[in-house]
Design an enzyme around this catalytic site. Sequence first.
Site, PDB file in Angstrom:
ATOM      1  N   PHE A 122      57.665 -31.568  38.795  1.00 33.03           N
ATOM      2  CA  PHE A 122      57.540 -31.009  37.451  1.00 33.03           C
ATOM      3  C   PHE A 122      58.925 -30.912  36.820  1.00 33.03           C
ATOM      4  O   PHE A 122      59.933 -30.936  37.545  1.00 33.03           O
ATOM      5  CB  PHE A 122      56.924 -29.603  37.533  1.00 33.03           C
ATOM      6  CG  PHE A 122      55.672 -29.441  36.725  1.00 33.03           C
ATOM      7  CD1 PHE A 122      54.470 -29.928  37.202  1.00 33.03           C
ATOM      8  CD2 PHE A 122      55.688 -28.805  35.475  1.00 33.03           C
ATOM      9  CE1 PHE A 122      53.307 -29.778  36.468  1.00 33.03           C
ATOM     10  CE2 PHE A 122      54.535 -28.656  34.738  1.00 33.03           C
ATOM     11  CZ  PHE A 122      53.339 -29.143  35.233  1.00 33.03           C
ATOM     12  N   HIS A 245      56.362 -27.307  23.678  1.00 35.69           N
ATOM     13  CA  HIS A 245      55.984 -28.207  24.772  1.00 35.69           C
ATOM     14  C   HIS A 245      56.089 -29.638  24.264  1.00 35.69           C
ATOM     15  O   HIS A 245      55.603 -29.946  23.179  1.00 35.69           O
ATOM     16  CB  HIS A 245      54.563 -27.903  25.243  1.00 35.69           C
ATOM     17  CG  HIS A 245      54.233 -28.531  26.557  1.00 35.69           C
ATOM     18  ND1 HIS A 245      54.101 -29.888  26.721  1.00 35.69           N
ATOM     19  CD2 HIS A 245      54.027 -27.982  27.782  1.00 35.69           C
ATOM     20  CE1 HIS A 245      53.827 -30.142  27.991  1.00 35.69           C
ATOM     21  NE2 HIS A 245      53.772 -29.007  28.656  1.00 35.69           N
ATOM     22  N   HIS A 356      54.331 -23.552  22.287  1.00 37.85           N
ATOM     23  CA  HIS A 356      53.587 -23.401  23.527  1.00 37.85           C
ATOM     24  C   HIS A 356      53.752 -22.035  24.178  1.00 37.85           C
ATOM     25  O   HIS A 356      52.804 -21.483  24.700  1.00 37.85           O
ATOM     26  CB  HIS A 356      54.053 -24.494  24.491  1.00 37.85           C
ATOM     27  CG  HIS A 356      53.328 -24.535  25.792  1.00 37.85           C
ATOM     28  ND1 HIS A 356      51.963 -24.685  25.868  1.00 37.85           N
ATOM     29  CD2 HIS A 356      53.766 -24.455  27.084  1.00 37.85           C
ATOM     30  CE1 HIS A 356      51.597 -24.703  27.151  1.00 37.85           C
ATOM     31  NE2 HIS A 356      52.660 -24.553  27.898  1.00 37.85           N
TER      32      HIS A 356
END
Lengths: 594, 237
Positions: A122, A245, A356
Amino acid sequence: MSKQSIPVRKFDAVIVGAGGSGLRAAIQLSEGGLKTAVLSKVFPTRSHTVAAQGGVSASLGNSEEDHWHWHMYDTVKGSDWLGDQDAIEYMCRMAPEVVVELEHFGMPFDRTDEGKIYQRPFGGHMSNFGEKPVRRACAAADRTGHAMLHALYQRNVRANTQFFVEWMALDLIRDEAGQVLGVLALEMETGEVVAFHAKATVFATGGAGRIYYSSTNAFINTGDGLGMAARAGIPLEDMEFWQFHPTGVAGAGVLITEGVRGEGGILRNSDNERFMERYAPNAKDLASRDVVSRAMVTEINEGRGCGPNKDFVLLDITHLDPATIMKRLPGIREISIQFAGIDPIKAPIPVVPTCHYQMGGIPTNYKGQVVSPDGTPVKGFYAAGEVACASVHGANRLGTNSLLDLLVFGKSSGDSVIDDVKSGAIALKDLPAGYAERTMARLDRLNTQTGGSNVNETRLDLQRTMQKHCGVFRFKDMLLEGVAKITEIEKAVAKTEIKDKSQVWNTARVEALELDNLIEVAKATLVSAEARKESRGAHVRDDAPDTPENPNGRDDVLWHKHTLWHREGSRLSYKPVTMTPLSVETIALKTRSY
Amino acid sequence: MATSTMLFKIYRYDPDKDEAPYMQDMSVEVDFALDRKLLDILTRLKAIDDTLSYRRSCREGICGSDAMNINGKNGLACLTDISELKQPVVLRPLPGLPVIRDLIVDMTQFFKQYHSIKPYLINEGPRPERERLQSPEERDELNGLYECILCACCSTSCPSFWWNPDKFVGPAGLLNAYRFIADTRDQATNERLDDLEDPYRLFRCHSIMNCVDVCPKNLNPTQAIGKIKELMVRRAI
């Protein structure tokens, strides 16, 4: 309605919000034997945690070597050194324990061939202090939040937690000494207002992403906890830091997880170029979210956007094995077909940076206690999850650290409540005289307002103002103008009018009350952003450019500090960043690059 | 701009002022370039008439709030393409549950049935220090089960649930019951089967398959119910 007619219900603890952090705190309190009420605007499994996709981070090391200290380093670096290092150490050290616990609760994680929890790479998660990407995100396909929220709810069913579903908390009850004594809340089905009188009040109300026009957030994310805290005189911390995001579906705003890039997805511009190689030569598409979002906006601004209006870039997974997509990213495929009209197995997904997550919030310590500016706990008040600012995310949150945050601090806030109740540090004090007057006046005004402003239009004004004046890149003049505009909008919010006067499930009233909270968050954000004359993490200004003295525009001499916005007089104060971890050495200030 | 007028017939009832429910004709300008989903249009309608009441939250089909009966079929407003809807679009609350107001139903009975199947992992063994192991194949058994969003589209489209909502668990509850039976970490399979071995709780399912037809997540409760029945037969012999 006079205050005499308000029913009072007494509890040891009242938790406001039944998303991940509220449910995690509730498990602690219910299993700990405290008489607990959990209030939620929606049925618990409809809370916005349900929409999280990619994973929850923990240095389990199931696929390759990992260490909580590396996780801590990545989180401090991701925060652009604004995160408090005691809280970050606590979170990263606790991560393996709370994730394993969640597995024991029944969470259906994906599995490795050895049967362990599956982990994927990630953004910003690296091994050996920033060396190369590491598999740290524990995932249930691309439905991790859904699987987690249901598992936490299910554990609460087992623990017999008492829920008040479809109740909206309206205001904190606080006495003259500043102690928090509960909340006033509205039952949506009946329109009845009830005082929840408690020794401890835990805010787990989530974020306020709906202050922006284009947002991945649910309709319910209106910053209710922030509004209530601000009205009760609690300052809000670091509200200028909002995460955009990188991959919201262009036009629709629906989230596409960073896990797509974790599984090998690539961002491309109109020249079909993998442009992240230029911005982050090492981490590339898996750089931190603020870095990727700025790169995307720069590509679009320089004319390399895609589509007829050149206003988005493409997220490409057409080179991945369709079987991998079906197994690891089935939800993303559904979303792309539903909201972009394309099948990502065959064509790339149009994406744009989309609001986000709020890094700031109600100031807390790592025990989940709300703290005054001097660091002393506010008696009877706790907060966890997105509404809280511990601060573990600082100026930019790493992907998967939000789900970790709500597990760790949901649990620690619950434990703190148990400690404080059992030690007698907090007891049930009498409700102060006139505690409901302000709240009831607000409701009365809504019932009687004529010739007022329209809720829907006022909210749109607010959202468009935030979008235009306080986005991915920030400009001095635009910020100043934005502050003036939001002050005007505040006047419209004060005289909203609704046509619906019913007592039964009055959603118009709920939306008007939510707008009262959105405006506090919007104002805190703009005022804090206008004042911070540097670039750090998600807050990047045109008048704080990259120079040799201030690399990336970050000014550690003047601005390495937390902002506190006080509602009264819209005043700002500042407090130092905690640089001393609990057990390891300080991670010293350093220029941030990926 | 490709705008046109869309016509609706919407079930309205506010117990605070209406003696009885009624169907209201409503119309709204739709911009087909911007509006894709029914929920987008409901938002437009609500901007015109703020008394129109419905639940909604995530607007992406994962929270399960905005289930309703759309042109006679249960579905989520946020996942329903407006281009596919015959006009006037008839919107009603989910059938078989008491209506509180407009498109909002009282879901107490639905959740009561969900809670009745003990929807949580039961494993009384000592808690290991690390995760309980489960092979990828064992984990795959949970696919098509754990994704349920509790929207109630299935149970409220099931005639058996309409007749016996207090006694028949319903497709959503049974799908979730099988989710735990199928989980290798759960130790309560026998108790779970005992609990369902009942003329009403499980056996009111007559495989009408409305549940499969309406599930917005493409899950198959009928298949899960079939597997529960199979396990009962298998343990009986």
